[in-house]
Design a protein around this motif. Structure first.
Motif, mmCIF file in Angstrom:
data_model
loop_
_atom_site.group_PDB
_atom_site.id
_atom_site.type_symbol
_atom_site.label_atom_id
_atom_site.label_comp_id
_atom_site.label_asym_id
_atom_site.label_seq_id
_atom_site.Cartn_x
_atom_site.Cartn_y
_atom_site.Cartn_z
ATOM 1 N N THR A 77 32.996 45.266 43.893
ATOM 2 C CA THR A 77 31.755 45.775 44.471
ATOM 3 C C THR A 77 32.079 47.107 45.132
ATOM 4 O O THR A 77 33.252 47.418 45.374
ATOM 5 C CB THR A 77 31.189 44.813 45.535
ATOM 6 O OG1 THR A 77 32.092 44.786 46.657
ATOM 7 C CG2 THR A 77 31.028 43.404 44.975
ATOM 8 N N PRO A 78 31.073 47.914 45.458
ATOM 9 C CA PRO A 78 31.360 49.175 46.145
ATOM 10 C C PRO A 78 32.173 48.984 47.422
ATOM 11 O O PRO A 78 33.019 49.814 47.753
ATOM 12 C CB PRO A 78 29.964 49.727 46.436
ATOM 13 C CG PRO A 78 29.109 49.182 45.329
ATOM 14 C CD PRO A 78 29.643 47.792 45.093
ATOM 15 N N GLU A 79 31.960 47.872 48.117
ATOM 16 C CA GLU A 79 32.677 47.624 49.361
ATOM 17 C C GLU A 79 34.101 47.129 49.094
ATOM 18 O O GLU A 79 35.059 47.615 49.712
ATOM 19 C CB GLU A 79 31.922 46.595 50.201
ATOM 20 C CG GLU A 79 30.562 47.047 50.702
ATOM 21 C CD GLU A 79 29.487 47.055 49.614
ATOM 22 O OE1 GLU A 79 28.510 47.820 49.765
ATOM 23 O OE2 GLU A 79 29.625 46.293 48.619
ATOM 24 N N SER A 80 34.262 46.152 48.194
ATOM 25 C CA SER A 80 35.584 45.561 47.972
ATOM 26 C C SER A 80 36.548 46.523 47.285
ATOM 27 O O SER A 80 37.763 46.434 47.475
ATOM 28 C CB SER A 80 35.457 44.275 47.143
ATOM 29 O OG SER A 80 35.003 44.544 45.827
ATOM 30 N N PHE A 81 36.008 47.469 46.524
ATOM 31 C CA PHE A 81 36.861 48.374 45.746
ATOM 32 C C PHE A 81 37.026 49.741 46.416
ATOM 33 O O PHE A 81 37.686 50.622 45.872
ATOM 34 C CB PHE A 81 36.253 48.554 44.344
ATOM 35 C CG PHE A 81 37.211 49.131 43.336
ATOM 36 C CD1 PHE A 81 38.267 48.375 42.856
ATOM 37 C CD2 PHE A 81 37.046 50.424 42.868
ATOM 38 C CE1 PHE A 81 39.152 48.910 41.926
ATOM 39 C CE2 PHE A 81 37.927 50.960 41.922
ATOM 40 C CZ PHE A 81 38.978 50.198 41.460
ATOM 41 N N ALA A 82 36.476 49.925 47.598
ATOM 42 C CA ALA A 82 36.402 51.250 48.228
ATOM 43 C C ALA A 82 37.769 51.889 48.455
ATOM 44 O O ALA A 82 37.894 53.119 48.410
ATOM 45 C CB ALA A 82 35.649 51.145 49.546
ATOM 46 N N ALA A 83 38.804 51.110 48.697
ATOM 47 C CA ALA A 83 40.131 51.680 48.948
ATOM 48 C C ALA A 83 40.768 52.258 47.697
ATOM 49 O O ALA A 83 41.759 53.008 47.793
ATOM 50 C CB ALA A 83 41.045 50.608 49.543
ATOM 51 N N PHE A 84 40.224 51.948 46.532
ATOM 52 C CA PHE A 84 40.830 52.346 45.270
ATOM 53 C C PHE A 84 39.956 53.307 44.468
ATOM 54 O O PHE A 84 40.441 53.979 43.555
ATOM 55 C CB PHE A 84 41.124 51.109 44.425
ATOM 56 C CG PHE A 84 41.829 50.034 45.197
ATOM 57 C CD1 PHE A 84 43.189 50.112 45.441
ATOM 58 C CD2 PHE A 84 41.129 48.955 45.724
ATOM 59 C CE1 PHE A 84 43.846 49.129 46.174
ATOM 60 C CE2 PHE A 84 41.772 47.968 46.461
ATOM 61 C CZ PHE A 84 43.139 48.056 46.686
ATOM 62 N N GLY A 85 38.672 53.347 44.776
ATOM 63 C CA GLY A 85 37.760 54.200 44.029
ATOM 64 C C GLY A 85 36.325 53.745 44.236
ATOM 65 O O GLY A 85 35.952 53.304 45.313
ATOM 66 N N GLN A 86 35.538 53.830 43.183
ATOM 67 C CA GLN A 86 34.124 53.484 43.259
ATOM 68 C C GLN A 86 33.734 52.499 42.177
ATOM 69 O O GLN A 86 34.303 52.508 41.077
ATOM 70 C CB GLN A 86 33.259 54.733 43.080
ATOM 71 C CG GLN A 86 33.351 55.762 44.186
ATOM 72 C CD GLN A 86 32.520 56.983 43.834
ATOM 73 O OE1 GLN A 86 33.035 57.949 43.282
ATOM 74 N NE2 GLN A 86 31.226 56.944 44.140
#
Length: 234
Positions: A64-73
């Protein structure tokens, strides 16, 4: 020279490993380099391991945009006519000629022992038809001269592509599940393994640069260096 070295690295890893065994554990760097005398992450002993690797089981996280934010979008569908904004892929394609194409992949089972990053481009990946797939990732660890510091006994490595990076730690690897009509944009330098999937074969669209796979492809080998293999299980 960096481009040539990177190309040779990808096409002939066996030769590179042999070279590292003969050269020992120290990089030969210019005296002006801030990383003069930096040790290699692997050694002859680790390269010659013959025992069974440690299996690390990873449970996939829904992207999701939140769970993946540390790696990209994570980019999903938006209404036709909506203006450009932060939910759109924030691309870095200015260092070369963009390449947008469809990759046909087969037999990508849910395990991996290598992980790759690109230091000069954001990469976008998505399955054709929105079918479910998986991607192993770790945060970008590319270094500048002022960033140098040893962590957990790990030392910087110089990529054959020219830049320096901290090797990813096995504990920092995560796996994401991507399903439905969406795609991932990986930040510059994000480590990634995949796409991986359960089906026999799948097609993926891929946005990178025209020469990414020739001059900007750095791979870290968990099996050879850390003696671990990652397996994805729901």
């Amino acid at each position: 020279m960096a481009s040539t070295a990177c190309h040779i690295y990808r096409r002939s890893m066996l030769a590179l490993r042999c070279a590292s065994l003969h050269s020992g554990r120290i990089f030969c760097l210019p005296s002006s380099s801030p990383f003069r005398g930096v040790k290699m992450a692997s050694s002859a002993a680790s390269a010659l391991k013959t025992s069974s690797p440690k299996i690390i089981t990873l449970k996939p996280i829904e992207a999701t945009p939140e769970s993946f934010a540390a790696f990209g979008q994570v980019v999903s569908a938006s209404p036709d006519g909506e203006e450009y904004g932060p939910r759109d892929a924030q691309l870095e394609l200015h260092r070369g000629v963009p390449r947008f194409y469809i990759m046909h992949l087969e037999d990508r089972e849910l395990k991996f022992s290598n992980i790759t990053h690109h230091a000069s481009v954001t990469q976008c990946l998505g399955s054709v038809g929105g079918e479910e797939w998986y991607l192993g990732v770790a945060k970008a660890s590319i270094l500048n001269g002022s960033d140098f510091s040893s962590k957990d006994g790990r030392e910087p490595i110089q990529s054959p592509c020219g830049h320096y990076y901290m090797p990813p730690h096995p504990d920092d690897v995560h796996v994401f599940r991507i399903s439905g009509p969406k795609f991932l944009k990986l930040n510059v330098g994000t480590w990634h393994a995949g796409p991986l999937f359960k089906k026999k074969k799948m097609d993926f669209y891929n946005l990178e640069l025209s020469n990414t796979n020739v001059v900007d492809h750095t791979t870290y080998y968990f099996r050879e260096i850390d003696d671990v293999v990652f397996v994805i299980k729901e």
